[in-house]
Design a protein around this motif. Structure first.
Motif, PDB file in Angstrom:
ATOM      1  N   ASN A  21     -62.712 -34.888 -12.896  1.00 38.73           N
ATOM      2  CA  ASN A  21     -62.756 -34.546 -14.265  1.00 38.73           C
ATOM      3  C   ASN A  21     -63.192 -35.390 -15.276  1.00 38.73           C
ATOM      4  O   ASN A  21     -63.891 -35.438 -16.387  1.00 38.73           O
ATOM      5  CB  ASN A  21     -61.834 -33.925 -15.011  1.00 38.73           C
ATOM      6  CG  ASN A  21     -61.582 -32.285 -14.411  1.00 38.73           C
ATOM      7  OD1 ASN A  21     -62.633 -31.701 -13.999  1.00 38.73           O
ATOM      8  ND2 ASN A  21     -60.474 -31.632 -14.120  1.00 38.73           N
ATOM      9  N   SER A  22     -62.800 -36.907 -15.101  1.00 34.62           N
ATOM     10  CA  SER A  22     -63.055 -38.065 -15.968  1.00 34.62           C
ATOM     11  C   SER A  22     -64.407 -38.515 -15.544  1.00 34.62           C
ATOM     12  O   SER A  22     -64.707 -39.556 -16.139  1.00 34.62           O
ATOM     13  CB  SER A  22     -62.101 -39.118 -15.734  1.00 34.62           C
ATOM     14  OG  SER A  22     -61.982 -39.510 -14.553  1.00 34.62           O
ATOM     15  N   GLY A  23     -65.244 -38.055 -14.534  1.00 35.22           N
ATOM     16  CA  GLY A  23     -66.640 -38.403 -14.274  1.00 35.22           C
ATOM     17  C   GLY A  23     -66.598 -39.214 -13.073  1.00 35.22           C
ATOM     18  O   GLY A  23     -67.692 -39.554 -12.636  1.00 35.22           O
ATOM     19  N   GLU A  24     -65.731 -39.391 -12.383  1.00 35.08           N
ATOM     20  CA  GLU A  24     -65.595 -39.999 -10.939  1.00 35.08           C
ATOM     21  C   GLU A  24     -66.090 -39.218  -9.880  1.00 35.08           C
ATOM     22  O   GLU A  24     -65.872 -37.871 -10.061  1.00 35.08           O
ATOM     23  CB  GLU A  24     -64.408 -40.635 -10.757  1.00 35.08           C
ATOM     24  CG  GLU A  24     -64.119 -41.440  -9.478  1.00 35.08           C
ATOM     25  CD  GLU A  24     -62.761 -42.281  -9.463  1.00 35.08           C
ATOM     26  OE1 GLU A  24     -62.697 -42.889  -8.293  1.00 35.08           O
ATOM     27  OE2 GLU A  24     -61.901 -42.171 -10.265  1.00 35.08           O
ATOM     28  N   GLU A  25     -66.770 -39.579  -8.909  1.00 44.64           N
ATOM     29  CA  GLU A  25     -67.404 -38.824  -7.690  1.00 44.64           C
ATOM     30  C   GLU A  25     -66.223 -39.430  -6.566  1.00 44.64           C
ATOM     31  O   GLU A  25     -66.451 -40.754  -6.189  1.00 44.64           O
ATOM     32  CB  GLU A  25     -68.795 -39.180  -7.398  1.00 44.64           C
ATOM     33  CG  GLU A  25     -69.226 -38.248  -6.465  1.00 44.64           C
ATOM     34  CD  GLU A  25     -70.858 -38.387  -6.471  1.00 44.64           C
ATOM     35  OE1 GLU A  25     -71.306 -38.787  -5.336  1.00 44.64           O
ATOM     36  OE2 GLU A  25     -71.461 -38.300  -7.324  1.00 44.64           O
ATOM     37  N   ILE A  26     -65.618 -38.174  -5.766  1.00 42.89           N
ATOM     38  CA  ILE A  26     -64.868 -39.096  -4.521  1.00 42.89           C
ATOM     39  C   ILE A  26     -65.472 -38.413  -3.261  1.00 42.89           C
ATOM     40  O   ILE A  26     -66.008 -37.256  -3.213  1.00 42.89           O
ATOM     41  CB  ILE A  26     -63.629 -38.280  -4.463  1.00 42.89           C
ATOM     42  CG1 ILE A  26     -62.732 -38.240  -6.014  1.00 42.89           C
ATOM     43  CG2 ILE A  26     -62.722 -38.604  -3.499  1.00 42.89           C
ATOM     44  CD1 ILE A  26     -62.270 -39.690  -6.357  1.00 42.89           C
ATOM     45  N   VAL A  27     -65.641 -39.140  -2.453  1.00 45.95           N
ATOM     46  CA  VAL A  27     -66.087 -38.916  -0.939  1.00 45.95           C
ATOM     47  C   VAL A  27     -64.935 -38.840  -0.054  1.00 45.95           C
ATOM     48  O   VAL A  27     -64.011 -39.508  -0.094  1.00 45.95           O
ATOM     49  CB  VAL A  27     -67.230 -39.919  -0.366  1.00 45.95           C
ATOM     50  CG1 VAL A  27     -67.676 -39.991   0.911  1.00 45.95           C
ATOM     51  CG2 VAL A  27     -68.470 -40.092  -1.352  1.00 45.95           C
ATOM     52  N   ILE A  28     -64.865 -37.601   0.544  1.00 48.69           N
ATOM     53  CA  ILE A  28     -63.865 -37.072   1.364  1.00 48.69           C
ATOM     54  C   ILE A  28     -64.417 -37.573   2.904  1.00 48.69           C
ATOM     55  O   ILE A  28     -65.437 -36.998   3.286  1.00 48.69           O
ATOM     56  CB  ILE A  28     -63.197 -35.817   1.259  1.00 48.69           C
ATOM     57  CG1 ILE A  28     -62.840 -35.430   0.132  1.00 48.69           C
ATOM     58  CG2 ILE A  28     -62.131 -35.445   2.486  1.00 48.69           C
ATOM     59  CD1 ILE A  28     -62.648 -33.993  -0.274  1.00 48.69           C
ATOM     60  N   THR A  29     -63.505 -38.302   3.539  1.00 51.20           N
ATOM     61  CA  THR A  29     -63.907 -39.020   4.911  1.00 51.20           C
ATOM     62  C   THR A  29     -63.101 -38.300   6.093  1.00 51.20           C
ATOM     63  O   THR A  29     -61.753 -37.799   5.883  1.00 51.20           O
ATOM     64  CB  THR A  29     -63.826 -40.283   5.132  1.00 51.20           C
ATOM     65  OG1 THR A  29     -62.628 -40.874   4.608  1.00 51.20           O
ATOM     66  CG2 THR A  29     -64.803 -41.037   4.012  1.00 51.20           C
ATOM     67  N   ARG A  30     -63.673 -38.179   7.269  1.00 51.07           N
ATOM     68  CA  ARG A  30     -62.882 -37.690   8.688  1.00 51.07           C
ATOM     69  C   ARG A  30     -62.976 -38.944   9.554  1.00 51.07           C
ATOM     70  O   ARG A  30     -64.139 -39.037   9.875  1.00 51.07           O
ATOM     71  CB  ARG A  30     -63.272 -36.541   9.009  1.00 51.07           C
ATOM     72  CG  ARG A  30     -61.993 -36.017  10.171  1.00 51.07           C
ATOM     73  CD  ARG A  30     -62.459 -34.346  10.831  1.00 51.07           C
ATOM     74  NE  ARG A  30     -61.912 -33.722   9.759  1.00 51.07           N
ATOM     75  CZ  ARG A  30     -62.728 -32.698   9.377  1.00 51.07           C
ATOM     76  NH1 ARG A  30     -63.922 -32.329   9.858  1.00 51.07           N
ATOM     77  NH2 ARG A  30     -62.025 -31.731   8.606  1.00 51.07           N
ATOM     78  N   SER A  31     -61.991 -39.661   9.955  1.00 47.56           N
ATOM     79  CA  SER A  31     -62.172 -40.516  10.971  1.00 47.56           C
ATOM     80  C   SER A  31     -63.274 -41.652  10.216  1.00 47.56           C
ATOM     81  O   SER A  31     -64.212 -42.170  11.196  1.00 47.56           O
ATOM     82  CB  SER A  31     -62.604 -39.956  12.290  1.00 47.56           C
ATOM     83  OG  SER A  31     -61.788 -39.228  12.743  1.00 47.56           O
ATOM     84  N   GLY A  32     -63.106 -41.968   9.096  1.00 48.97           N
ATOM     85  CA  GLY A  32     -63.953 -42.876   8.363  1.00 48.97           C
ATOM     86  C   GLY A  32     -65.425 -42.423   8.209  1.00 48.97           C
ATOM     87  O   GLY A  32     -66.330 -43.172   7.678  1.00 48.97           O
ATOM     88  N   LYS A  33     -65.816 -41.241   8.564  1.00 49.65           N
ATOM     89  CA  LYS A  33     -67.066 -40.697   8.193  1.00 49.65           C
ATOM     90  C   LYS A  33     -67.004 -39.831   7.195  1.00 49.65           C
ATOM     91  O   LYS A  33     -66.161 -38.870   6.997  1.00 49.65           O
ATOM     92  CB  LYS A  33     -67.572 -40.158   9.660  1.00 49.65           C
ATOM     93  CG  LYS A  33     -67.826 -41.151  10.392  1.00 49.65           C
ATOM     94  CD  LYS A  33     -68.614 -40.227  11.733  1.00 49.65           C
ATOM     95  CE  LYS A  33     -68.715 -41.294  12.856  1.00 49.65           C
ATOM     96  NZ  LYS A  33     -68.984 -40.869  14.283  1.00 49.65           N
ATOM     97  N   PRO A  34     -68.095 -39.952   6.059  1.00 53.07           N
ATOM     98  CA  PRO A  34     -68.268 -38.896   4.877  1.00 53.07           C
ATOM     99  C   PRO A  34     -68.433 -37.383   5.565  1.00 53.07           C
ATOM    100  O   PRO A  34     -69.265 -37.348   6.429  1.00 53.07           O
ATOM    101  CB  PRO A  34     -69.285 -39.301   4.202  1.00 53.07           C
ATOM    102  CG  PRO A  34     -69.566 -40.876   4.844  1.00 53.07           C
ATOM    103  CD  PRO A  34     -69.222 -40.968   6.134  1.00 53.07           C
TER     104      PRO A  34
END
Length: 76
Positions: A21-34
């Motif tokens: 909400n503050s403008g950041e983008e988060i990438v979620i990874t599984r075993s180090g892969k997006p």
């Protein structure tokens, strides 16, 4: 752009949403892969009633019956 694992994302979802909400983008990874990206939703601007006044004028014959040849297209 920050990257977090699936487990951390599940555990800290509320915190991640605040960051997004503050403008950041988060990438979620599984075993180090997006595998997914968590981004905020842009809210559409408020609608302003009447902003198009004067851009279009309804013709005086708007409610007149259609010509027979054109009416045939609608009635089959």
């Amino acid at each position: 752009m920050a990257a977090v694992g699936v487990h951390e994302a599940k555990t800290n979802l509320s915190r991640l949403i605040r960051r997004v909400n503050s403008g950041e983008e988060i990438v979620i990874t599984r075993s180090g892969k997006p595998v997914a990206r968590l981004v905020g939703i842009e809210t559409p601007p408020d609608r302003v009633l009447g902003r198009d006044i004067g851009l279009f004028e309804v013709p005086s014959d708007f409610n007149d019956p259609l010509p027979d040849d054109l009416l045939g297209y609608f009635e089959g």
